[in-house]
Design an enzyme around this catalytic site. Structure first.
Site, PDB file in Angstrom:
ATOM      1  N   TYR A 124      71.445  41.215   4.475  1.00  0.00           N
ATOM      2  CA  TYR A 124      71.844  41.432   3.085  1.00  0.00           C
ATOM      3  C   TYR A 124      71.324  42.820   2.649  1.00  0.00           C
ATOM      4  O   TYR A 124      70.173  43.174   2.955  1.00  0.00           O
ATOM      5  CB  TYR A 124      71.239  40.324   2.218  1.00  0.00           C
ATOM      6  CG  TYR A 124      71.545  40.518   0.761  1.00  0.00           C
ATOM      7  CD1 TYR A 124      72.820  40.288   0.267  1.00  0.00           C
ATOM      8  CD2 TYR A 124      70.569  40.963  -0.114  1.00  0.00           C
ATOM      9  CE1 TYR A 124      73.112  40.495  -1.062  1.00  0.00           C
ATOM     10  CE2 TYR A 124      70.850  41.164  -1.460  1.00  0.00           C
ATOM     11  CZ  TYR A 124      72.124  40.929  -1.927  1.00  0.00           C
ATOM     12  OH  TYR A 124      72.413  41.136  -3.235  1.00  0.00           O
ATOM     13  N   ARG A 152      53.340  30.706 -15.631  1.00  0.00           N
ATOM     14  CA  ARG A 152      53.397  31.574 -14.443  1.00  0.00           C
ATOM     15  C   ARG A 152      52.878  30.817 -13.220  1.00  0.00           C
ATOM     16  O   ARG A 152      53.233  31.110 -12.092  1.00  0.00           O
ATOM     17  CB  ARG A 152      52.625  32.883 -14.660  1.00  0.00           C
ATOM     18  CG  ARG A 152      52.673  33.816 -13.460  1.00  0.00           C
ATOM     19  CD  ARG A 152      52.393  35.291 -13.808  1.00  0.00           C
ATOM     20  NE  ARG A 152      51.308  35.463 -14.739  1.00  0.00           N
ATOM     21  CZ  ARG A 152      50.005  35.306 -14.440  1.00  0.00           C
ATOM     22  NH1 ARG A 152      49.645  34.976 -13.223  1.00  0.00           N
ATOM     23  NH2 ARG A 152      49.098  35.477 -15.371  1.00  0.00           N
ATOM     24  N   LYS A 171      73.687  31.902  -5.190  1.00  0.00           N
ATOM     25  CA  LYS A 171      74.934  31.670  -4.472  1.00  0.00           C
ATOM     26  C   LYS A 171      75.276  30.168  -4.519  1.00  0.00           C
ATOM     27  O   LYS A 171      75.513  29.656  -5.581  1.00  0.00           O
ATOM     28  CB  LYS A 171      74.813  32.235  -3.065  1.00  0.00           C
ATOM     29  CG  LYS A 171      74.196  33.658  -3.027  1.00  0.00           C
ATOM     30  CD  LYS A 171      75.058  34.708  -3.704  1.00  0.00           C
ATOM     31  CE  LYS A 171      74.333  36.027  -3.969  1.00  0.00           C
ATOM     32  NZ  LYS A 171      73.702  36.656  -2.825  1.00  0.00           N
TER      33      LYS A 171
HETATM   34  C1  PLP Z   1      72.619  37.548  -2.638  1.00  0.00           C
HETATM   35  C2  PLP Z   1      71.779  37.464  -1.429  1.00  0.00           C
HETATM   36  C3  PLP Z   1      70.415  37.807  -1.457  1.00  0.00           C
HETATM   37  C4  PLP Z   1      69.730  38.341  -2.699  1.00  0.00           C
HETATM   38  O1  PLP Z   1      69.666  37.384  -3.695  1.00  0.00           O
HETATM   39  P1  PLP Z   1      69.641  37.719  -5.275  1.00  0.00           P
HETATM   40  O2  PLP Z   1      69.641  36.364  -5.881  1.00  0.00           O
HETATM   41  O3  PLP Z   1      70.850  38.545  -5.588  1.00  0.00           O
HETATM   42  O4  PLP Z   1      68.376  38.476  -5.523  1.00  0.00           O
HETATM   43  C5  PLP Z   1      69.695  37.648  -0.283  1.00  0.00           C
HETATM   44  N1  PLP Z   1      70.261  37.198   0.844  1.00  0.00           N
HETATM   45  C6  PLP Z   1      71.569  36.880   0.909  1.00  0.00           C
HETATM   46  C7  PLP Z   1      72.148  36.408   2.200  1.00  0.00           C
HETATM   47  C8  PLP Z   1      72.366  37.001  -0.220  1.00  0.00           C
HETATM   48  O5  PLP Z   1      73.667  36.706  -0.138  1.00  0.00           O
END
Ligand code: PLP
Length: 425
Positions: A131, A78, A239
């Site tokens: 987001y 952790r 992403k």
């Molecule tokens: C997907 C996304 C998030 C959140 O991320 P997760 O990995 O789904 O928790 C935050 N900001 C943007 C711009 C995103 O596209």
């Protein structure tokens, strides 16, 4: 600036990040000569001696200053784990950051970071649209803890952004500026350097107001917020960084000082990534530049096709900004390339948009973005459906708007698919 390890140079010449993604921060002799860093699927680490265990805890809990050359040893996963530490070292290279922290999701990174900095009574100034998960966190969760919010429209002129802050009584309690640029799904830009200027100008008596930038859309290749005065850079590593639609993860990068409260809170909230997630991202980073470059080139090909199509009314694509556009100068100053995200308005309304989406054959109908496969979705009824109709209108999220995340397929096949789906409308 990243304090590089010796393997980051040849003859004092710093190597490019893409050259270092395969081995930086890892030594094969740690693991029987394995060329790749293994998955350290372990919860705890054995101390050589009780004295060593004591020394590690002293550093981890900040009970004394680190001696020159002294490393914070491995204690418990952790707090730290080799897969995460190596990943953090490599992520820092792209943004030229001093320190990084990885998390089990983008939302874990964002939530941990804002909670590390904000206290009851504080005000948070942010760009819209955000987001969806971040928007919910700010408006419906942080407000339960007495944190107040104030927002401005991404793409608004700087004078208007300043006016929103200057004319609100909340400016006296300004504690953080949080932006997303380019904005999702319209690609409207926010001026990072101007936000850094506002953070200084409106900092309530001597308080440091950090500027946090969600760099998921263009980073870590095509935009480097720290170079424009941001203090914290956030990622949904789900992403582009992960890039294969097979892992959820997040990251926060910045100076050592800026990251210190974030890393502390991560330890006590337990929002760190696991070793398996860390290992998957290490693997992804090796091809990050290849993928993002292919996606960027494909996106230009696709955007050019869409802009010429009679059934397409408008294309939101950074590579099409012309000199006369009010954001052209900002784009040239802040971004290195237009990236792989496009949105466009199809002639008609929701019905036509749905007919188009349902007719796609190669491009998948799904939310998320930045992966090797191309994805299409309908923001008004999917990613941005939580938003009021008025807000949707104000931000250009119309019923005929479609968002595309362009992948690494052959560009001619992508256009073939888009063409036949437009023909079906
Ligand atoms: C997907 C996304 C998030 C959140 O991320 P997760 O990995 O789904 O928790 C935050 N900001 C943007 C711009 C995103 O596209």
């Amino acid at each position: 600036m990243t304090e590089r390890k010796p393997e980051g140079y040849i003859n004092a010449q710093p190597l490019h990040p893409e050259s270092l993604m395969m081995g930086y921060g890892y030594k094969p002799e740690w693991s029987e000569g394995a060329i790749k860093c293994p998955i350290f699927q372990t919860s705890t680490f054995v101390f050589k001696t009780a004295e060593e265990g004591k020394a590690f805890f002293e550093l981890a809990y900040g009970l004394r200053e680190q001696q020159p050359g002294e490393q914070v040893g491995l204690i418990y996963s952790r707090l730290n784990n080799p897969d995460l530490e190596i990943l953090e070292d490599r992520l820092c290279l792209w943004d030229d950051a001093e320190a990084g922290a990885v998390f089990e999701s983008g939302m874990a990174a964002i939530a941990t970071t804002v909670l590390a900095y904000l206290r009851p009574g504080d005000a948070l100034f942010f760009s819209e649209p955000l987001y969806g998960g971040t928007d919910y966190l700010f408006r419906h969760v942080l407000t339960q803890f007495g944190i107040q919010t104030l927002s401005f429209r991404a793409g608004a002129p700087n004078e208007e952004v300043e006016q929103v802050l200057a004319s609100s009584p909340l400016r006296e309690r300004l504690a953080m500026i949080y932006i997303e640029t380019p904005a999702n799904p319209t690609n409207a830009l926010v001026d990072i350097a101007f936000c850094a200027h506002l953070a200084k100008k409106y900092a309530p008596n001597g308080r440091k107001v950090p500027v946090a930038v969600d760099n998921t859309f263009l980073g870590p290749l095509w935009q480097h917020p720290l170079k424009h005065g941001a203090d914290l850079v956030l990622y949904s590593a789900t992403k582009y960084i992960g890039g294969h639609s097979d892992v959820i993860a997040g990251a926060c990068l910045g100076t050592k000082d800026a990251l210190a409260p974030v890393k502390t809170l991560r330890t006590f909230m337990g929002t760190m990534a696991g070793p398996w997630t860390g290992w998957l991202l290490l693997r992804s980073l090796e091809t990050l530049k290849l993928r993002m470059t292919a996606q960027m080139k494909n996106a230009r090909y696709v955007a050019d096709f869409l802009a010429d199509h009679p059934k397409v009314l408008k294309v939101n694509y950074l590579g099409h900004l012309r000199e006369e556009h009010p954001q052209f100068e900002l784009y040239r100053r802040q971004c290195l390339a237009p990236g792989g995200m496009i949105s466009f308005e199809i002639a008609g309304g929701e019905a036509e948009a749905f007919r188009f989406l349902n007719a796609l054959k190669l491009i998948k109908l799904a939310v998320s973005l930045g992966s090797t496969e191309s994805l299409a979705e309908h923001p008004a009824t999917m990613t941005h459906s939580d938003m009021s109709k008025e807000d949707q209108r104000a931000f250009g999220i119309t019923e005929n708007l479609i968002r595309l995340s362009v992948g690494v397929e052959h560009p001619e096949d992508l256009v073939l698919d888009l063409k036949q789906a437009l023909d079906a409308v």
